[in-house]
Design a protein around this motif. Structure first.
Motif, PDB file in Angstrom:
ATOM      1  N   VAL A  85       0.724  -1.177  -0.052  1.00  0.00           N
ATOM      2  CA  VAL A  85      -0.034  -0.030   0.120  1.00  0.00           C
ATOM      3  C   VAL A  85       0.789   1.125   0.023  1.00  0.00           C
ATOM      4  N   LEU A  86       0.811   2.070  -0.910  1.00  0.00           N
ATOM      5  CA  LEU A  86       1.744   3.066  -1.246  1.00  0.00           C
ATOM      6  C   LEU A  86       0.653   4.484  -1.542  1.00  0.00           C
ATOM      7  N   GLU A  87       1.558   5.602  -1.401  1.00  0.00           N
ATOM      8  CA  GLU A  87       0.929   7.011  -2.033  1.00  0.00           C
ATOM      9  C   GLU A  87       0.899   6.589  -3.567  1.00  0.00           C
ATOM     10  N   ASP A  88      -0.333   7.062  -3.979  1.00  0.00           N
ATOM     11  CA  ASP A  88      -0.684   7.151  -5.298  1.00  0.00           C
ATOM     12  C   ASP A  88       0.003   8.590  -5.921  1.00  0.00           C
ATOM     13  N   LEU A  89       0.932   8.416  -6.644  1.00  0.00           N
ATOM     14  CA  LEU A  89       1.978   9.610  -6.952  1.00  0.00           C
ATOM     15  C   LEU A  89       1.138  10.683  -7.848  1.00  0.00           C
ATOM     16  N   VAL A  90       0.039  10.236  -8.561  1.00  0.00           N
ATOM     17  CA  VAL A  90      -0.724  11.130  -9.463  1.00  0.00           C
ATOM     18  C   VAL A  90      -2.085  11.124  -8.828  1.00  0.00           C
ATOM     19  N   SER A  91      -2.572  10.764  -7.887  1.00  0.00           N
ATOM     20  CA  SER A  91      -3.864  10.812  -7.374  1.00  0.00           C
ATOM     21  C   SER A  91      -4.744  12.227  -7.480  1.00  0.00           C
ATOM     22  N   SER A  92      -3.826  13.228  -7.278  1.00  0.00           N
ATOM     23  CA  SER A  92      -4.447  14.706  -7.301  1.00  0.00           C
ATOM     24  C   SER A  92      -4.231  15.266  -8.753  1.00  0.00           C
ATOM     25  N   CYS A  93      -3.850  14.748  -9.547  1.00  0.00           N
ATOM     26  CA  CYS A  93      -3.435  15.050 -11.085  1.00  0.00           C
ATOM     27  C   CYS A  93      -4.626  15.131 -11.832  1.00  0.00           C
ATOM     28  N   LEU A  94      -4.952  15.923 -12.658  1.00  0.00           N
ATOM     29  CA  LEU A  94      -6.225  15.902 -13.667  1.00  0.00           C
ATOM     30  C   LEU A  94      -5.485  15.604 -15.064  1.00  0.00           C
ATOM     31  N   SER A  95      -4.245  15.982 -15.383  1.00  0.00           N
ATOM     32  CA  SER A  95      -3.648  16.120 -16.541  1.00  0.00           C
ATOM     33  C   SER A  95      -2.185  15.695 -16.595  1.00  0.00           C
ATOM     34  N   PRO A  96      -1.822  14.625 -15.859  1.00  0.00           N
ATOM     35  CA  PRO A  96      -0.274  14.603 -15.743  1.00  0.00           C
ATOM     36  C   PRO A  96       0.428  14.017 -16.889  1.00  0.00           C
ATOM     37  N   CYS A  97       1.482  14.735 -17.054  1.00  0.00           N
ATOM     38  CA  CYS A  97       2.545  14.324 -18.053  1.00  0.00           C
ATOM     39  C   CYS A  97       3.367  13.313 -17.237  1.00  0.00           C
TER      40      CYS A  97
END
Lengths: 304, 304
Positions: A85-97
């Protein structure tokens, strides 16, 4: 509650009924433990890393937060399976590159089995690892609401030449990066994403300083994930550019020796990125390269 | 006019009627060109390096001065043979301590033949190269007029463990380094030789900064030679400590990519040396290691 991640660019994927990572709405990333020793090695690494007093505080930000392990229904429907169980590194991203860069000219290590060493030795020579000190493992670039993402998988990007990697690193921070565009990358966001005191280059240099000193871990076959928010960059807002280390199934103890293989590869990546910042006009001059890429860069789906 | 060098610690030697380098009284070092492509590659490197305007001025001091090539009577009596004419790095030294450190965890390179790659791959794993990012190729430590030099050749030092290398690097800068001594190395000259603004560590850091940037050459299988004058150190005078790069028979073009293999290995050596400066009391604490070395470190001539 659990769903398949939208923004995964490399590694096993939980699509088509396969075993792969899941996410939830609370910003956690559930990575299935691999059945062989890789799974237990990755758990050991996270456990050891998160409690090791010799890791400086400022280094923790380069690693996903570790919440332990949890048994849950596997994505392939095979029943209960243990997950990291890890931090989701792009959970707060809407349009991640996102770009996944596997660091090191060598992905094998003395402690591995001869079969693994032979496989890696061959692959490091076939891909760009040996030449560049790193290889791309996957990339996605947000283009627009209409066009969505330009994505390329491991098979396409791991063998790129030095010039092609330069082009991709430019494309990653460009406003005209549409696959259909005839323009060479304008590097419009280079100074915002790569540059500045909190940009990706500064973060990689901070990481490099630690690798020059740390002799605790050797991060074999580990990746740097580069991430930023394209919509924010387009609006001229802080893009949240970040560099994170992921994939620790092949970490071994450093035994008092620095990880010279990781460090060398990281320095090579740093050099590629710093060249984009010191020669922004290269983007203009390289039209011929862009032409080359349009013709030569293989595509996952046959169309750029 | 030509004679056999007194202070050569590694490489082919012109003893017992073999082909090896010669020196003269004017401070020049005559290195026979190897007959295969290694000879011509080393000439190419020196020619290209000495005239390349992209090499910063302050970097030239890390390389022997190159005077061209000259045909002269070979040391093995086989007749006329072409030689590289180089600066003799120890011509002015009366009591030089010398260490030859081959840099890089990998001594092979993609352009080499498969046979060469296989041989190097095996050797890098058998020696300390893979683990440490470098391996010792030879060492001599001046002890006193009476005792002369403590010398160890390639076969003895190339497979040392990390702890043994630490011990040798301490011994190299100690006043009680006699092979017969029961004392652990006192590191009496560590701050004079390794430390300070003109010491070996500062020189290696200057070199490192260049390797983080330069993409002209990849110095495969090249060595750093560490040298200082023991008699001067014993008198408390400036010891002339210097780091020089030698052996360029396997240099290839960098093609716009940094030499991440050399850089990683150099950073590892730097870490070993800096630890001696930051933990001088380690020398005291490591008596057990010294004991270990006395029993375990193999000797060239069977006696320490």
């Amino acid at each position: 509650m659990f769903k398949i991640p939208d923004h995964q660019v490399a590694g096993h994927q939980a699509r088509d009924g396969l075993l792969g990572p899941l996410i939830d709405d609370s910003g956690r990333f559930y990575k299935p433990l691999q059945n062989d020793e890789r799974g237990s090695k990755e758990v050991s690494f996270y456990t050891s890393f998160s409690s090791n007093p010799r890791i400086p505080d400022h280094i923790h930000k380069f690693f996903p937060v570790f919440y332990g392990t949890q048994v849950l229904e596997a994505s392939d429907g095979s029943g209960l399976h243990p997950h990291l169980v890890l931090e989701d590194l792009v959970s707060s991203c809407l349009s991640p590159c996102i770009m996944d860069v596997k660091i090191g000219s060598r992905t094998w290590y003395p402690e591995a089995s001869e079969a693994y060493i032979e496989r890696c030795f061959k692959k490091d020579r076939e891909t760009s690892s040996l030449e560049l000190g790193f290889r791309l493992s996957g990339i996605q670039i947000y283009e627009s609401k209409e066009l969505g993402y330009w994505k390329r998988g491991r098979k396409v990007v791991q063998k790129l030449s030095a010039d092609e990697v330069r082009q991709v690193l430019r494309k990653f921070v460009s406003s005209n990066s549409s696959g259909k565009s005839d323009l060479s990358p304008d590097c419009a966001f280079a100074s915002m994403v790569y540059g500045g005191s909190s940009g990706i280059l500064a973060q990689l240099l901070e990481l490099k300083a630690w690798f020059e000193d740390q002799t605790i871990f050797h991060l074999n076959s580990c990746s740097v994930l580069l991430v930023y928010e394209k919509e924010l960059a387009l609006k001229g807002e802080f893009s949240g550019a970040k560099a994170k280390l992921i994939d620790f199934a092949h970490v071994v103890e450093g035994k008092g020796i620095i990880d010279h293989n990781f460090l060398g590869g990281l320095c090579s990546l740093i050099k590629f990125i710093s060249e984009i910042l010191t020669s922004p006009d290269e983007c203009e001059k390289k039209t011929s390269l862009q032409d080359y890429e349009k013709n030569e860069l293989p595509s996952d789906n046959g169309a750029l």
